[in-house]
Design a protein around this motif. Sequence first.
Motif, PDB file in Angstrom:
ATOM      1  N   LEU A 220       0.746  -1.703   0.006  1.00  0.00           N
ATOM      2  CA  LEU A 220      -0.181  -0.221   0.093  1.00  0.00           C
ATOM      3  C   LEU A 220       1.078   1.381  -0.288  1.00  0.00           C
ATOM      4  O   LEU A 220       0.351   2.351  -0.809  1.00  0.00           O
ATOM      5  CB  LEU A 220      -1.325  -0.101   0.997  1.00  0.00           C
ATOM      6  CG  LEU A 220      -2.412  -0.626   1.032  1.00  0.00           C
ATOM      7  CD1 LEU A 220      -3.091  -0.476   2.459  1.00  0.00           C
ATOM      8  CD2 LEU A 220      -3.271  -0.345  -0.382  1.00  0.00           C
ATOM      9  N   PHE A 221       2.088   1.698   0.612  1.00  0.00           N
ATOM     10  CA  PHE A 221       2.673   2.249   0.650  1.00  0.00           C
ATOM     11  C   PHE A 221       3.375   2.725  -0.252  1.00  0.00           C
ATOM     12  O   PHE A 221       3.471   4.051  -1.197  1.00  0.00           O
ATOM     13  CB  PHE A 221       3.811   2.048   1.710  1.00  0.00           C
ATOM     14  CG  PHE A 221       5.262   2.929   0.873  1.00  0.00           C
ATOM     15  CD1 PHE A 221       5.204   4.135   2.514  1.00  0.00           C
ATOM     16  CD2 PHE A 221       6.024   2.200   1.092  1.00  0.00           C
ATOM     17  CE1 PHE A 221       5.988   5.026   2.025  1.00  0.00           C
ATOM     18  CE2 PHE A 221       7.415   3.028   1.480  1.00  0.00           C
ATOM     19  CZ  PHE A 221       7.493   4.515   1.340  1.00  0.00           C
ATOM     20  N   PHE A 222       4.299   1.233  -0.712  1.00  0.00           N
ATOM     21  CA  PHE A 222       4.387   2.054  -2.832  1.00  0.00           C
ATOM     22  C   PHE A 222       3.462   1.918  -3.844  1.00  0.00           C
ATOM     23  O   PHE A 222       3.666   3.184  -4.322  1.00  0.00           O
ATOM     24  CB  PHE A 222       5.296   0.483  -2.940  1.00  0.00           C
ATOM     25  CG  PHE A 222       6.883   0.589  -2.550  1.00  0.00           C
ATOM     26  CD1 PHE A 222       7.489   1.770  -2.768  1.00  0.00           C
ATOM     27  CD2 PHE A 222       7.721   0.118  -2.010  1.00  0.00           C
ATOM     28  CE1 PHE A 222       9.398   1.764  -2.747  1.00  0.00           C
ATOM     29  CE2 PHE A 222       8.781  -0.281  -1.407  1.00  0.00           C
ATOM     30  CZ  PHE A 222       9.661   0.988  -1.802  1.00  0.00           C
TER      31      PHE A 222
ATOM     32  N   VAL B 230      -4.879  14.740  -5.786  1.00  0.00           N
ATOM     33  CA  VAL B 230      -3.269  14.730  -5.479  1.00  0.00           C
ATOM     34  C   VAL B 230      -3.731  15.007  -4.437  1.00  0.00           C
ATOM     35  O   VAL B 230      -2.865  14.602  -3.537  1.00  0.00           O
ATOM     36  CB  VAL B 230      -2.509  15.455  -6.772  1.00  0.00           C
ATOM     37  CG1 VAL B 230      -1.594  16.247  -5.702  1.00  0.00           C
ATOM     38  CG2 VAL B 230      -2.880  15.473  -8.003  1.00  0.00           C
ATOM     39  N   ALA B 231      -4.339  15.933  -3.561  1.00  0.00           N
ATOM     40  CA  ALA B 231      -4.257  16.686  -2.261  1.00  0.00           C
ATOM     41  C   ALA B 231      -4.562  14.816  -1.401  1.00  0.00           C
ATOM     42  O   ALA B 231      -3.858  14.737  -0.566  1.00  0.00           O
ATOM     43  CB  ALA B 231      -5.185  18.040  -1.792  1.00  0.00           C
ATOM     44  N   PHE B 232      -5.713  13.924  -1.705  1.00  0.00           N
ATOM     45  CA  PHE B 232      -5.777  13.414  -1.082  1.00  0.00           C
ATOM     46  C   PHE B 232      -5.162  11.716  -1.120  1.00  0.00           C
ATOM     47  O   PHE B 232      -4.801  11.449   0.389  1.00  0.00           O
ATOM     48  CB  PHE B 232      -7.449  12.700  -2.285  1.00  0.00           C
ATOM     49  CG  PHE B 232      -8.850  13.247  -1.266  1.00  0.00           C
ATOM     50  CD1 PHE B 232      -9.230  12.449   0.221  1.00  0.00           C
ATOM     51  CD2 PHE B 232      -9.617  14.697  -1.844  1.00  0.00           C
ATOM     52  CE1 PHE B 232     -10.602  13.058   0.816  1.00  0.00           C
ATOM     53  CE2 PHE B 232     -10.799  15.166  -0.906  1.00  0.00           C
ATOM     54  CZ  PHE B 232     -10.947  13.912  -0.367  1.00  0.00           C
ATOM     55  N   TYR B 233      -4.542  11.832  -2.283  1.00  0.00           N
ATOM     56  CA  TYR B 233      -3.135  10.800  -1.984  1.00  0.00           C
ATOM     57  C   TYR B 233      -2.708  11.466  -1.453  1.00  0.00           C
ATOM     58  O   TYR B 233      -1.512  10.847  -1.061  1.00  0.00           O
ATOM     59  CB  TYR B 233      -2.887  10.140  -3.683  1.00  0.00           C
ATOM     60  CG  TYR B 233      -3.968   9.238  -4.253  1.00  0.00           C
ATOM     61  CD1 TYR B 233      -3.604   7.721  -3.493  1.00  0.00           C
ATOM     62  CD2 TYR B 233      -5.179   9.015  -4.362  1.00  0.00           C
ATOM     63  CE1 TYR B 233      -4.012   7.122  -3.842  1.00  0.00           C
ATOM     64  CE2 TYR B 233      -5.910   8.211  -4.870  1.00  0.00           C
ATOM     65  CZ  TYR B 233      -5.692   6.904  -3.932  1.00  0.00           C
ATOM     66  OH  TYR B 233      -6.214   5.697  -4.291  1.00  0.00           O
ATOM     67  N   ALA B 234      -2.027  12.411  -1.313  1.00  0.00           N
ATOM     68  CA  ALA B 234      -0.885  12.861  -0.482  1.00  0.00           C
ATOM     69  C   ALA B 234      -1.164  13.130   1.354  1.00  0.00           C
ATOM     70  O   ALA B 234      -0.145  12.412   1.500  1.00  0.00           O
ATOM     71  CB  ALA B 234      -0.359  15.133  -0.781  1.00  0.00           C
ATOM     72  N   PHE B 235      -2.165  12.946   1.207  1.00  0.00           N
ATOM     73  CA  PHE B 235      -2.706  12.800   2.623  1.00  0.00           C
ATOM     74  C   PHE B 235      -2.582  10.993   2.623  1.00  0.00           C
ATOM     75  O   PHE B 235      -1.894  10.702   3.532  1.00  0.00           O
ATOM     76  CB  PHE B 235      -4.104  13.272   2.997  1.00  0.00           C
ATOM     77  CG  PHE B 235      -4.093  13.334   4.712  1.00  0.00           C
ATOM     78  CD1 PHE B 235      -3.526  13.460   5.662  1.00  0.00           C
ATOM     79  CD2 PHE B 235      -5.005  12.214   4.682  1.00  0.00           C
ATOM     80  CE1 PHE B 235      -3.975  13.752   6.073  1.00  0.00           C
ATOM     81  CE2 PHE B 235      -5.766  12.174   5.830  1.00  0.00           C
ATOM     82  CZ  PHE B 235      -4.973  13.244   7.234  1.00  0.00           C
ATOM     83  N   ILE B 236      -3.189   9.992   1.795  1.00  0.00           N
ATOM     84  CA  ILE B 236      -3.197   8.755   1.983  1.00  0.00           C
ATOM     85  C   ILE B 236      -1.422   8.107   1.837  1.00  0.00           C
ATOM     86  O   ILE B 236      -1.818   7.525   2.856  1.00  0.00           O
ATOM     87  CB  ILE B 236      -3.979   8.410   1.146  1.00  0.00           C
ATOM     88  CG1 ILE B 236      -5.385   8.638   0.922  1.00  0.00           C
ATOM     89  CG2 ILE B 236      -3.304   7.084   0.584  1.00  0.00           C
ATOM     90  CD1 ILE B 236      -6.539   8.013  -0.431  1.00  0.00           C
ATOM     91  N   SER B 237      -0.740   9.242   0.897  1.00  0.00           N
ATOM     92  CA  SER B 237       0.204   8.551   1.441  1.00  0.00           C
ATOM     93  C   SER B 237       1.618   8.861   2.861  1.00  0.00           C
ATOM     94  O   SER B 237       2.094   7.901   3.141  1.00  0.00           O
ATOM     95  CB  SER B 237       1.838   8.719  -0.013  1.00  0.00           C
ATOM     96  OG  SER B 237       0.925  10.118  -0.523  1.00  0.00           O
ATOM     97  N   ILE B 238       1.190  10.044   3.218  1.00  0.00           N
ATOM     98  CA  ILE B 238       1.145   9.790   4.347  1.00  0.00           C
ATOM     99  C   ILE B 238       0.992   8.990   5.605  1.00  0.00           C
ATOM    100  O   ILE B 238       1.735   8.709   6.342  1.00  0.00           O
ATOM    101  CB  ILE B 238       0.646  11.881   4.910  1.00  0.00           C
ATOM    102  CG1 ILE B 238       2.183  11.952   4.082  1.00  0.00           C
ATOM    103  CG2 ILE B 238       1.381  12.077   6.555  1.00  0.00           C
ATOM    104  CD1 ILE B 238       1.301  14.293   4.243  1.00  0.00           C
ATOM    105  N   LEU B 239      -0.562   9.157   5.264  1.00  0.00           N
ATOM    106  CA  LEU B 239      -1.035   8.037   6.697  1.00  0.00           C
ATOM    107  C   LEU B 239      -0.084   6.756   6.531  1.00  0.00           C
ATOM    108  O   LEU B 239      -0.019   5.836   6.950  1.00  0.00           O
ATOM    109  CB  LEU B 239      -2.369   7.813   6.441  1.00  0.00           C
ATOM    110  CG  LEU B 239      -3.160   8.661   7.167  1.00  0.00           C
ATOM    111  CD1 LEU B 239      -4.983   7.933   7.177  1.00  0.00           C
ATOM    112  CD2 LEU B 239      -3.225   9.365   8.287  1.00  0.00           C
ATOM    113  N   SER B 240      -0.396   6.238   5.273  1.00  0.00           N
ATOM    114  CA  SER B 240       0.374   5.022   4.635  1.00  0.00           C
ATOM    115  C   SER B 240       2.034   4.486   5.065  1.00  0.00           C
ATOM    116  O   SER B 240       2.262   3.474   5.764  1.00  0.00           O
ATOM    117  CB  SER B 240      -0.316   4.004   3.752  1.00  0.00           C
ATOM    118  OG  SER B 240       0.735   4.644   2.588  1.00  0.00           O
TER     119      SER B 240
END
Lengths: 200, 200
Positions: free
Chosen positions: A103-105, A162-172
């Motif tokens: 999920l992180f990658f 993009v904003a959502f995914y930037a946040f999702i990748s910080i969480l993961s």
Amino acid sequence: MDNKYTNNNPPGLSSSEDDSLAATGMRAADTLLRLVPMGLCIAALIVMLKNSEANDYGSVAYSDLGAFKFLVHANGICAGYSFLSAAVAAMSPPSTLSKAWTLFFLDQLLTYLTLAAGTVSTEVLYLAYNGDKEITWSAACGTFGKFCSKATASVVITFVVVAFYAFISILSSYKLFSRYNAPLPHPNSKQQLQTPVFHG
Amino acid sequence: MDNKYTNNNPPGLSSSEDDSLAATGMRAADTLLRLVPMGLCIAALIVMLKNSEANDYGSVAYSDLGAFKFLVHANGICAGYSFLSAAVAAMSPPSTLSKAWTLFFLDQLLTYLTLAAGTVSTEVLYLAYNGDKEITWSAACGTFGKFCSKATASVVITFVVVAFYAFISILSSYKLFSRYNAPLPHPNSKQQLQTPVFHG
């Protein structure tokens, strides 16, 4: 790297009902956080797919521009991945280390992909609105105004993704790396595993 | 979030000379990893800054294209930030939590910035090489070949910088989030803080 993975939970503490409630809540939040960009990606995709304009000067469609085709593909991949990852986040409670790494990658990759699609399309729109006299490119939005505003809408939605995914990748990345011990100034993580814990 | 920060190191274990050697080595690696993209950003910046061509058909310079100006600015910011963050990584050994958060956020931001600059310039180069008949943009690289190949070199270097920064941001998110406990399935991190440790 597996030998650095430590279960910091003292075995004397049983997981209470509060904990499992928190786990369910967190899983639901994770799933929702992935379903929102799924909806947005589908919206951006449809707006761009249906975007074409014909008038006395000629006709233009999204498929005439490589950047917009890239945007459609990126949003399609994003919608599919968001759905799959939301399903994975919702269904399987035991979060394994390999799942966290995957999920992180993929989250990082999706952030970069949607950002690239958004910026490339922004540049084309910028040129379409303003033109570039030095290299004789004319401003196309004067004659195809409706086409340009629909494309702008699709690009704006993509940047929200993009904003959502930037946040999702910080969480993961938090979920992944919080499983590991801090590298420095405390590098003796192996020794810790053998430290006896006194349960008071 | 500070209440979740735990020092997992049992106070009974004194840090050995091996540990401080490892700390020095890791700090040196971190510094080097930031100096390489600094050099690359300066190279990409200079190649693009000096890029202009004049011939019988007219003249073109990097400043005629908004995307290339953005690339120059992004590479300038990248060089400056790389230098500063390398200095921070080299000089101050006690890595505080706020320093880790700052580096984490700025590293992510730099990755997004260089990626955006690289993709935007790639799109302009794509249009300059191929043109777009439907919206009457002509291929400019036929008449300005030298300009286009220098711009391509600068963009390629920028993408190498993106790869470096993607790796640097993974490292800095590891350094930040490995300080926290795993959120789930072990959410009782607060209780852990009060767990007495028996020094055997």
